[in-house]
Enzyme design. Structure first.
Site, PDB file in Angstrom:
ATOM      1  N   ASP A 126       0.899  -1.184  -0.508  1.00  0.00           N
ATOM      2  CA  ASP A 126       0.191  -0.180   0.649  1.00  0.00           C
ATOM      3  C   ASP A 126       0.671   1.580  -0.078  1.00  0.00           C
ATOM      4  OD1 ASP A 126      -2.178   1.825   0.253  1.00  0.00           O
ATOM      5  OD2 ASP A 126      -3.639  -0.148   1.423  1.00  0.00           O
ATOM      6  N   ASP A 158      -3.235   4.481  -2.172  1.00  0.00           N
ATOM      7  CA  ASP A 158      -4.256   4.894  -0.891  1.00  0.00           C
ATOM      8  C   ASP A 158      -4.802   6.272  -1.711  1.00  0.00           C
ATOM      9  OD1 ASP A 158      -6.108   4.698   1.364  1.00  0.00           O
ATOM     10  OD2 ASP A 158      -4.959   6.303   1.889  1.00  0.00           O
ATOM     11  N   GLU A 184      -6.643   3.352  -5.857  1.00  0.00           N
ATOM     12  CA  GLU A 184      -8.270   3.816  -4.643  1.00  0.00           C
ATOM     13  C   GLU A 184      -8.536   5.113  -5.202  1.00  0.00           C
ATOM     14  OE1 GLU A 184     -11.008   3.972  -0.439  1.00  0.00           O
ATOM     15  OE2 GLU A 184      -8.402   4.563  -1.132  1.00  0.00           O
ATOM     16  N   ASP A 208     -12.255  -1.723   3.993  1.00  0.00           N
ATOM     17  CA  ASP A 208     -13.057  -0.723   4.588  1.00  0.00           C
ATOM     18  C   ASP A 208     -14.349  -0.822   3.950  1.00  0.00           C
ATOM     19  OD1 ASP A 208     -10.604   1.247   4.917  1.00  0.00           O
ATOM     20  OD2 ASP A 208     -10.785   1.856   2.597  1.00  0.00           O
TER      21      ASP A 208
HETATM   22  C1  GLC Z   1      -8.687   5.222   2.267  1.00  0.00           C
HETATM   23  C2  GLC Z   1      -8.072   3.331   3.030  1.00  0.00           C
HETATM   24  C3  GLC Z   1      -8.674   3.535   4.227  1.00  0.00           C
HETATM   25  C4  GLC Z   1      -8.218   4.752   4.367  1.00  0.00           C
HETATM   26  C5  GLC Z   1      -8.266   6.088   3.916  1.00  0.00           C
HETATM   27  C6  GLC Z   1      -7.205   7.263   4.440  1.00  0.00           C
HETATM   28  O1  GLC Z   1      -9.965   4.925   2.064  1.00  0.00           O
HETATM   29  O2  GLC Z   1      -8.333   2.259   2.636  1.00  0.00           O
HETATM   30  O3  GLC Z   1      -8.748   2.457   5.222  1.00  0.00           O
HETATM   31  O4  GLC Z   1      -8.754   5.264   6.061  1.00  0.00           O
HETATM   32  O5  GLC Z   1      -7.484   5.626   2.671  1.00  0.00           O
HETATM   33  O6  GLC Z   1      -5.772   6.713   4.481  1.00  0.00           O
END
Ligand code: GLC
Length: 569
Positions: free
Chosen positions: A101, A202, A259, A334
């Site tokens: 990640d 992320d 993401e 999540d």
């Molecule tokens: C992404 C991650 C999540 C985290 C957020 C902030 O959405 O998957 O778990 O809280 O980013 O880093």
């Protein structure tokens, strides 16, 4: 035959490991890297090709590792760098790849850069973060943080606010500063040079904010405006990713998946159109939003099948049209557990978990399995708020009580449906203490009380388990090229059955998935009697047909036919 023009990651299946919850090797109640190494054979046996690890770096764990205080060290609760090297080596020996990640929209407020940054405006690190002067003694704009409250925090020493789209302990980095970008690229090289196989990035589409930081619209039930209005898919995000690609990524044979919340298909293709040289895949949220309601994610709505068909079909066809590649997922760290959210985690748990697996794994793209999905792990049902750890859940509980005056029962109902901790409970390996996850007295997060019935040992003993079904789905992807390459076509808008075809020059893969709770009849659109065909996989014993081409589908039935279109009986 597999098409040779495809990249290795297009033929792969990813298995996501949440390190804290996977396997505890040193019996302190928290999962760790050596615990993952112990279970590599399990992942190999399932058949996955790539392992994605959630953050493993030094962190105060305000947001479970998504608040990083040192990008080049391993969090001591998870192990050491030697443990990581060992894990990577063993994984590679088994033919498994590992992706990490990359969390670079923000750091932890304990990162040395941020500590320096808040010392004074003249500090060389000040400009590593996004600082703004107060406007009329207030926050610079109305953006709300993802985890509640304003996304601005005032610091006396500098007389300014800093931006945090997430918790206040997660200050946003200033990507406008080229030094920040170089730091990030160096961190990436550090891990790539160790031999990792790529990154899950992320919230990577939030790194470029609109220069004028415009107020976001304030919607009903919210005190603050939406931050993403001015932060998602911002003006320079593609420049930054192109720079990252040319300076770092293109020099390695790796895979990237970004993401990208608040990103529709039109925006998404800009990241993954392979001619643009940015990312390989993105995670979109369109199907995750289908059960949002009055209170956003934490509403009691259930998705509607007709919407799911529209959304998933659109992503299938548009990605193919625009030279992109889909990531396919039902769940992650999540999200709620797939079988509880999209299937039935009661009477039909096993069949509905298999049906969901079929629907997703026969689509075009790279499937992602979240740990435990392959044994049909479910949401938590019998909990109290004190059982939770996730900051989002705890914040929602407080806000819903104080601001909306909802009853505790109502709030707990939505938490049971949507809390991120549903996914994060320890992996259920066996029916022994703590589900075989740890022999310590307490685990960092409560073990789901159904572990005696739902666990890996049980699944391995039962030839009809979800585990063996997932194993077969992966095997099919590896052995039938049509699963990877066939053109996607939605069949109809039936409100209970999701059926689609994957088509190539002389074959059709016909996928029929029922979301009905009862036995139903479904008219199959192809006259199978005329064509050579076989069942590749199904979650039931037999399929009865009547003379009019109707198939009888048991609750949550799934069946996949391979049809030879050029060979008649
Ligand atoms: C992404 C991650 C999540 C985290 C957020 C902030 O959405 O998957 O778990 O809280 O980013 O880093």
């Amino acid at each position: 035959m597999m098409s040779d023009s495809l990249k290795w990651w297009q033929k792969s299946v990813v298995y996501q490991v949440y390190p804290k919850s996977f396997n505890d090797s040193n019996d302190d109640g928290v999962g760790d890297l050596n615990g993952i190494t112990e279970k590599l054979n399990y992942i190999k046996e399932l058949g996955a090709d790539i392992i994605w690890l959630n953050p493993i770096y030094d962190s105060p764990h305000i947001d479970n590792g998504y608040d990083i205080s040192n990008y080049r060290t391993i969090d001591s609760s998870l192990g050491t760098m030697t443990d990581f090297d060992q894990l990577l080596k063993k994984a590679h020996e088994l033919g498994l790849k590992i992706i990490l990640d990359l969390v670079v929209n923000h750091t932890s407020d304990q990162h040395p850069w941020f500590k320096e940054s808040q010392k004074s405006k003249n500090n060389p690190y000040h400009d590593y973060y996004i600082w703004k002067d107060p406007v009329n003694n207030h926050e610079p704009n109305n953006w709300g943080s993802s985890f509640g409250g304003s996304s601005w925090e005032y610091v006396n020493t500098v007389g300014q606010y800093y931006l945090h789209l997430f918790a206040k302990q997660q200050p946003d980095l200033n990507w406008e500063n080229s030094k920040v970008r170089q730091e990030v690229f160096d961190i990436m090289r550090f891990w790539l040079n160790k031999g990792i196989d790529g990154f899950r990035m992320d919230v990577i589409n939030l790194i470029s904010k609109k220069a004028d930081f415009p107020d976001g619209p304030v919607v009903q039930q919210k005190k603050f405006g939406d931050y993403y209005y001015g932060a998602a898919n911002g003006p320079k995000v593609h420049d930054y990713l192109k720079e990252m690609n040319s300076q770092v990524l293109r020099h390695y044979d790796v895979v990237t998946v970004g993401e990208t919340p608040h990103t529709n298909i039109e925006e998404a293709v800009k990241y993954v159109d392979r001619r643009r040289h940015e990312l390989d895949m993105v995670f979109h949220f369109d199907h995750m939003h289908l059960d949002y309601g009055k209170y956003g994610k934490f509403s009691k709505n259930r998705f509607k099948l007709k919407d799911l068909k529209i959304v998933l079909s659109r992503w299938q066809t548009e990605m193919a049209k625009h030279h992109g590649w889909n990531s396919l997922y039902w769940s992650n760290h999540d999200q709620a557990r797939a079988v509880s959210r999209f299937g039935d985690d009661g009477k039909y748990r096993v069949v509905s978990a298999k049906m969901l697996g079929t629907l997703l794994h026969m689509m075009q793209g790279t499937p992602y399995i979240f740990e435990g999905e392959e044994i049909g792990m479910t949401n938590l049902h019998d909990t109290r708020i004190s059982d939770y750890n996730d900051l989002e859940t705890l914040d929602v509980y407080k806000r819903f009580q104080n601001d909306y005056h909802l009853s505790k029962e109502d709030i707990m109902k939505t938490i049971h449906m949507k809390s991120r901790d549903n996914a994060r409970t320890p992996m259920q390996w066996s029916d022994s203490k703590n589900a075989g996850f740890s022999s310590f007295n307490r685990t960092w997060l409560k073990v789901n009380s159904n572990f005696k019935d739902i666990n890996v040992d049980q699944a391995k003993k039962d030839p009809n388990s979800v585990f063996y079904y997932y194993q077969k789905l992966i095997w099919l992807r590896h052995n039938y090229s049509i699963v990877t390459t066939g053109e996607y076509r939605l069949i109809d808008n039936n409100s209970q059955v999701f059926s689609y075809e994957r088509v190539n020059s002389d074959e059709i893969l016909l996928v029929i998935c029922s979301f009905a709770h009862e036995t139903i009849q479904y008219k199959v659109p192809i006259d199978l009697k005329q064509l050579k065909h076989k069942v590749l996989i199904s979650n039931g014993d037999h399929y009865e047909w009547d003379d009019n081409g109707n198939i009888i589908l048991q609750p949550y039935a799934a069946v996949v036919y391979l049809i030879k279109t050029k060979q008649e009986y």
